[in-house]
Design an enzyme around this catalytic site. Structure first.
Site, PDB file in Angstrom:
ATOM      1  CG  LEU A  60      -1.977  -1.169   1.198  1.00 47.93           C
ATOM      2  CD1 LEU A  60      -2.867  -1.104   2.443  1.00 47.93           C
ATOM      3  CD2 LEU A  60      -2.833  -1.175  -0.057  1.00 47.93           C
ATOM      4  CG  ASP A 149       7.342  -9.179  -0.186  1.00 49.01           C
ATOM      5  OD1 ASP A 149       7.848 -10.103  -0.829  1.00 49.01           O
ATOM      6  OD2 ASP A 149       6.623  -8.308  -0.705  1.00 49.01           O
ATOM      7  CG  HIS A 176      10.992 -11.774  -1.830  1.00 47.62           C
ATOM      8  ND1 HIS A 176      10.343 -10.905  -2.694  1.00 47.62           N
ATOM      9  CD2 HIS A 176      12.179 -12.055  -2.407  1.00 47.62           C
ATOM     10  CE1 HIS A 176      11.124 -10.692  -3.751  1.00 47.62           C
ATOM     11  NE2 HIS A 176      12.247 -11.366  -3.603  1.00 47.62           N
ATOM     12  CG  HIS A 229       6.252 -13.514  -4.632  1.00 48.96           C
ATOM     13  ND1 HIS A 229       7.442 -14.118  -4.289  1.00 48.96           N
ATOM     14  CD2 HIS A 229       6.339 -12.234  -4.204  1.00 48.96           C
ATOM     15  CE1 HIS A 229       8.201 -13.222  -3.689  1.00 48.96           C
ATOM     16  NE2 HIS A 229       7.555 -12.083  -3.613  1.00 48.96           N
ATOM     17  CG  ASN A 275      12.191 -10.093  -7.307  1.00 51.40           C
ATOM     18  OD1 ASN A 275      12.253 -11.315  -7.433  1.00 51.40           O
ATOM     19  ND2 ASN A 275      13.034  -9.415  -6.556  1.00 51.40           N
ATOM     20  CG  ASP A 302       4.148  -9.081  -5.206  1.00 51.51           C
ATOM     21  OD1 ASP A 302       4.229  -8.111  -4.412  1.00 51.51           O
ATOM     22  OD2 ASP A 302       5.147  -9.559  -5.779  1.00 51.51           O
ATOM     23  CG  HIS A 306       6.887   0.485  -8.938  1.00 51.39           C
ATOM     24  ND1 HIS A 306       7.614   0.878  -7.831  1.00 51.39           N
ATOM     25  CD2 HIS A 306       6.921  -0.871  -8.950  1.00 51.39           C
ATOM     26  CE1 HIS A 306       8.072  -0.207  -7.206  1.00 51.39           C
ATOM     27  NE2 HIS A 306       7.669  -1.274  -7.857  1.00 51.39           N
TER      28      HIS A 306
HETATM   29 ZN   LIG Z   1       8.163 -10.234  -2.798  1.00 57.71          ZN
END
Ligand SMILES: [Zn+2]
Length: 420
Positions: A60, A149, A176, A229, A275, A302, A306
């Site tokens: 967020l 993460d 991650h 992920h 990623n 995820d 940006h």
């Molecule tokens: Zn990640």
């Protein structure tokens, strides 16, 4: 009295093994057995009525990244996507590694969020992988898990101590999975296309090594580690075998990893840079199979906004990450359309499974539960237009994509927070 009755929908409530057409009643923010006489009626004929969907992996960007997203804009995206609860990641600025920052995020959520927000805390200070964050204090501040993460703790001894602490404070660990030595400056999946395009490869084994490490830690410490992920076929297989042995390991799939492959990078479009990266067709199929057989028990977006000026640069220099909350349900619904998964099994991955991992009192339509409800039109055909997105950012590889299945009404605590 604030009351609603959702009529004639196909109610799918995996927590109660329910999948039948019926009515669902809400009064004063809770699910009730019988609708009050003055209840507002929502006609859900031909639609699915599910517990409010949960996404346990979103960014967020607040504090520190309000030009990309805020708690207000990110949770509006969640509502539009059918999500009533999100769990936000700690890679903010400052990082969510102290009780003060956790308190700030929780307060901002109370003030500005359209849906329920739960927070995670960092495993290490500033996500730097060097010294442990104050895990006990973070737990008392209300985090539901710890994770670094965006980063990955490389020091196995530090990770081992962190998992032991997490167990002591009954916090699941989310990771991650990325080995820095193996991945180095990789920007896309290492394979045929990275060779053709001349881009630095991010090999699948860079994920697999950390997944294997986490399985060993989960086994020896007997505690919950959730691999975020998952993108590689071998990682899926490692998790499958470990779960069969009863190890407290779980894995998460993101829709982009089971929808797209590295072939999509031919145009050097940075909206396909994330990623871990998009991988081969074999990996994509393996992630789908892992979702279908329950190896990957949770689907998450995820969601990683940006700004355009950050993404509109050379591929090597663009940040990793894409938007996800608004396209997640439809891309996942494709598994049901393709008959790889039942509707009920898919909804489990957005409700009971994430709620169980993070011990959230959510994800059910039981009488007395919070009235968080998602009404889905499973046949709705639509085209994603990111210019209409609730996000402050526009970085998606799915702009213009034709989709089937959409949340049409999102209800949080008995209030409609979004409707088509
Ligand atoms: Zn990640």
């Amino acid at each position: 009295m604030n009351a609603t009755v959702i009529k004639n929908g196909r109610i799918i409530d995996p927590a109660n093994q329910r999948d039948a057409v019926g009515d669902l009643a809400i009064a004063n923010g809770r699910i009730v057995a019988d609708p009050p006489a003055d209840a507002t009626v929502i006609d859900a004929r031909g639609r699915i009525v599910a517990p409010g969907l949960i996404d346990i992996h979103v960014h967020l960007r607040e504090p520190g990244g309000a030009d990309k997203e805020t708690i207000a804009s990110g949770t509006r995206c969640a509502a539009a996507g059918g999500f009533t609860t999100v769990v936000c990641m700690p890679n903010t600025a400052p990082a969510a590694d102290t009780p003060g920052t956790i308190a700030y995020i929780r307060q901002r959520a109370v003030e500005a969020a359209a849906v329920n927000v739960f927070t995670t805390g960092a495993i290490t200070r500033d996500l730097a992988g060097e010294e442990m964050a104050p895990i006990g204090s973070l737990q008392r501040a209300g985090v539901v898990a710890i994770t670094d993460d965006g980063h990955c703790v490389q020091n196995n001894d530090l990770m081992r101590r962190a998992v032991r602490y997490a167990r002591m404070f009954e916090l699941p660990v989310m990771d991650h999975c990325q080995d820095y030595d193996l991945v180095r400056d990789g920007v896309m999946h290492e394979g045929y296309w990275s060779l053709v395009l001349g881009l630095e490869g991010w090999p699948a084994i860079g994920e697999d090594v950390i997944v294997a490490r986490n399985i060993l830690l989960a086994e020896t410490i007997d505690w919950f580690i959730h691999c975020q992920h998952i993108s590689s076929a071998r990682s899926v297989e490692l998790i499958r075998r470990a779960r069969a042995r009863g190890i407290k390991i779980s894995g998460e799939a993101c829709p982009h990893h089971f929808t797209l492959t590295d072939e999509a990078l031919q145009g050097y479009d940075t909206n396909f840079k994330m990623n871990p990266p998009l991988r081969s067709e074999e990996d994509r199929q393996a992630v789908r199979a892992g979702v279908a057989d329950g190896t990957l028990s949770i689907i998450a977006s995820d969601h990683a906004p940006h700004c355009p000026h950050e993404k509109e640069v050379e591929f090597d220099h663009a940040p990793f990450g894409i938007l996800g909350l608004e396209t997640e349900l439809a891309l996942s619904w494709d598994l049901v359309v393709q008959k790889e998964l039942s509707a009920s099994a898919l909804i489990e991955k957005f409700t009971t499974n994430p709620a169980a991992l993070l011990r959230l009192d959510k994800g059910t339509l039981s009488v007395g539960a919070d009235a968080d409800v998602t009404i889905i039109d499973p046949a709705h055909e639509w085209t994603y237009d990111v210019s209409q997105s609730a996000s402050k950012s526009r970085n998606t590889p799915f702009n213009g994509r034709k989709l089937v299945g959409k949340a049409v009404t999102t209800i949080v605590g008995g209030n409609v927070v979004w409707s088509e």
